[in-house]
Each structure stands twice: as C-alpha cells, then as structure tokens.
Design an enzyme around this catalytic site. Structure first.
Site, PDB file in Angstrom:
ATOM      1  N   TYR A   1     -48.713  44.115 -29.013  1.00 23.02           N
ATOM      2  CA  TYR A   1     -47.774  43.354 -28.192  1.00 23.02           C
ATOM      3  C   TYR A   1     -46.421  44.063 -28.121  1.00 23.02           C
ATOM      4  O   TYR A   1     -45.841  44.210 -27.046  1.00 23.02           O
ATOM      5  CB  TYR A   1     -47.587  41.943 -28.764  1.00 23.02           C
ATOM      6  CG  TYR A   1     -48.813  41.069 -28.664  1.00 23.02           C
ATOM      7  CD1 TYR A   1     -49.057  40.302 -27.538  1.00 23.02           C
ATOM      8  CD2 TYR A   1     -49.721  40.989 -29.717  1.00 23.02           C
ATOM      9  CE1 TYR A   1     -50.171  39.478 -27.441  1.00 23.02           C
ATOM     10  CE2 TYR A   1     -50.843  40.179 -29.636  1.00 23.02           C
ATOM     11  CZ  TYR A   1     -51.065  39.427 -28.497  1.00 23.02           C
ATOM     12  OH  TYR A   1     -52.175  38.621 -28.410  1.00 23.02           O
TER      13      TYR A   1
ATOM     14  N   ASN B   1     -51.919  35.313 -17.761  1.00 24.87           N
ATOM     15  CA  ASN B   1     -52.625  36.291 -16.935  1.00 24.87           C
ATOM     16  C   ASN B   1     -53.647  35.595 -16.033  1.00 24.87           C
ATOM     17  O   ASN B   1     -54.629  35.039 -16.534  1.00 24.87           O
ATOM     18  CB  ASN B   1     -53.327  37.308 -17.841  1.00 24.87           C
ATOM     19  CG  ASN B   1     -54.099  38.365 -17.086  1.00 24.87           C
ATOM     20  OD1 ASN B   1     -54.069  38.444 -15.860  1.00 24.87           O
ATOM     21  ND2 ASN B   1     -54.817  39.199 -17.821  1.00 24.87           N
TER      22      ASN B   1
ATOM     23  N   CYS C   1     -56.145  41.679 -20.745  1.00 32.19           N
ATOM     24  CA  CYS C   1     -55.334  41.120 -21.824  1.00 32.19           C
ATOM     25  C   CYS C   1     -56.098  41.057 -23.148  1.00 32.19           C
ATOM     26  O   CYS C   1     -55.481  40.980 -24.207  1.00 32.19           O
ATOM     27  CB  CYS C   1     -54.779  39.755 -21.434  1.00 32.19           C
ATOM     28  SG  CYS C   1     -55.993  38.596 -20.839  1.00 32.19           S
ATOM     29  N   HIS C   2     -57.425  41.162 -23.092  1.00 33.97           N
ATOM     30  CA  HIS C   2     -58.205  41.205 -24.336  1.00 33.97           C
ATOM     31  C   HIS C   2     -57.912  42.477 -25.136  1.00 33.97           C
ATOM     32  O   HIS C   2     -58.200  42.533 -26.325  1.00 33.97           O
ATOM     33  CB  HIS C   2     -59.708  41.078 -24.049  1.00 33.97           C
ATOM     34  CG  HIS C   2     -60.264  42.155 -23.190  1.00 33.97           C
ATOM     35  ND1 HIS C   2     -60.155  42.133 -21.802  1.00 33.97           N
ATOM     36  CD2 HIS C   2     -60.933  43.291 -23.496  1.00 33.97           C
ATOM     37  CE1 HIS C   2     -60.745  43.216 -21.314  1.00 33.97           C
ATOM     38  NE2 HIS C   2     -61.219  43.928 -22.317  1.00 33.97           N
TER      39      HIS C   2
ATOM     40  N   GLU D   1     -66.644  46.947 -25.212  1.00 32.77           N
ATOM     41  CA  GLU D   1     -65.926  48.195 -24.952  1.00 32.77           C
ATOM     42  C   GLU D   1     -65.953  49.148 -26.142  1.00 32.77           C
ATOM     43  O   GLU D   1     -65.357  50.222 -26.093  1.00 32.77           O
ATOM     44  CB  GLU D   1     -64.480  47.884 -24.544  1.00 32.77           C
ATOM     45  CG  GLU D   1     -64.411  47.128 -23.228  1.00 32.77           C
ATOM     46  CD  GLU D   1     -62.995  46.923 -22.726  1.00 32.77           C
ATOM     47  OE1 GLU D   1     -62.055  47.519 -23.295  1.00 32.77           O
ATOM     48  OE2 GLU D   1     -62.829  46.176 -21.743  1.00 32.77           O
TER      49      GLU D   1
END
Length: 175
Positions: free
Chosen positions: A109, A132, A140-141, A167
């Site tokens: 962040y 978002n 945003c993950h 991912e």
C-alpha cells in the site's frame, strides 16, 4: 449499459459495460447481490443497466478475456475501460495499479502511494482499493501489506488468496 453474469473460479461475476467500456465488475454476483449492484449503478450513472443479449458487442470481449484469465491463458487484460465511477486520488492510484503492477507480482500500500507522489498515503490507497469498480481487471488483489500480510479485500480474503494463487504469488490450496 449492459450487464452479464459469468461463472468464474471465484464464483459468479457481474460485468457491466457502457458504450465507453467495462465500467464495473462485482464479486459474488448471485441474484440478490446482482440486483443491489445494478440498482446502485443505475442511481450513480443515471440509467439502470439491462441484461446483454447473447453475443453483445459490449460484453463479448470482456467475457472472453475473463474466461482466458481464469484458464491461466491471459496475463494482462486489454479492454476498453470506463473510469466514470472513480475520480481524483482514487482514479490516479487505480490507473497506476492497472499499468504498473503486472500479473504475478504484488505491491505494498505504501509503495503504491509513493508511486503516485503521496508516500504517506498508504491508508488512502487502501480506501482506493476498497472503492475499485473494476476488480481483477484493475488488480487490487495484488496490493498487500508491507509486512507480508494480505491486507483487506472487498471480495473477501479467500477470493484474494485464490486470485494470488492463480497468478503464482501464493501456493495453490491443498483442498
């Protein structure tokens, strides 16, 4: 505006598009959640979205790209986006996130705050993530706590874990 609900590995998603592009992605889009989200979008944008007919030009490509992403075949979305649901600092942070944090990586962040010239604004970045309108596409993950914690997530922490595992950032769950 047109909408379509699509199945995904993290549950049903609501995709909403305008003539400009994809404007909203909503997690856990079962009927009650979907109706509430569509009503809120209608109030914010001045008209209630209608269900897309089969083969809708507005949603065919987003649906295809989401399917490819969850199949592990797509690492970067290439969609026209309608940014009208966000503005100011939040929009600046979300655009930086979309362009500067690639598939398979994470950012803190505070680091993301620094990238937009506000190094002390880590909490404000958290607020931007929570607002978002285009999660998964604007990833945003991929924003985590500097100490290694997952941080928060509007779709729920299990959903965040699943996306990061997809991912390759986190191990796949054993069960």
């Amino acid at each position: 505006m047109q909408w379509s609900a699509v199945a995904s590995d993290i549950g049903p998603l609501l995709l909403v598009a305008t003539g400009t592009g994809l404007v909203s992605v909503v997690f856990h889009a079962r009927p009650a959640v979907r109706e509430k989200a569509l009503g809120a979008l209608g109030a914010r944008l001045g008209s209630v979205p209608v269900q897309a007919p089969p083969g809708s030009a507005r949603l065919t490509e987003p649906i295809r790209q989401f399917a490819a992403y969850f199949a592990g075949e797509l690492r970067a979305f290439a969609l026209e986006l309608d940014w009208s649901l966000t503005s100011g600092f939040n929009r600046e942070v979300l655009r930086e996130l979309a362009s500067g944090v690639p598939y398979g990586s994470v950012v803190g962040y505070g680091e993301l705050a620094g990238r937009v010239g506000q190094p002390g604004a880590a909490q404000a970045v958290g607020v931007a993530m929570g607002s978002n309108p285009l999660p998964v596409v604007v990833p945003c993950h991929r924003v985590v706590e500097s100490g290694g914690g997952l941080g928060g997530f509007g779709g729920g922490l299990e959903t965040k874990r699943q996306l990061l595992a997809l991912e390759g950032v986190l191990p796949q769950p054993l069960f």
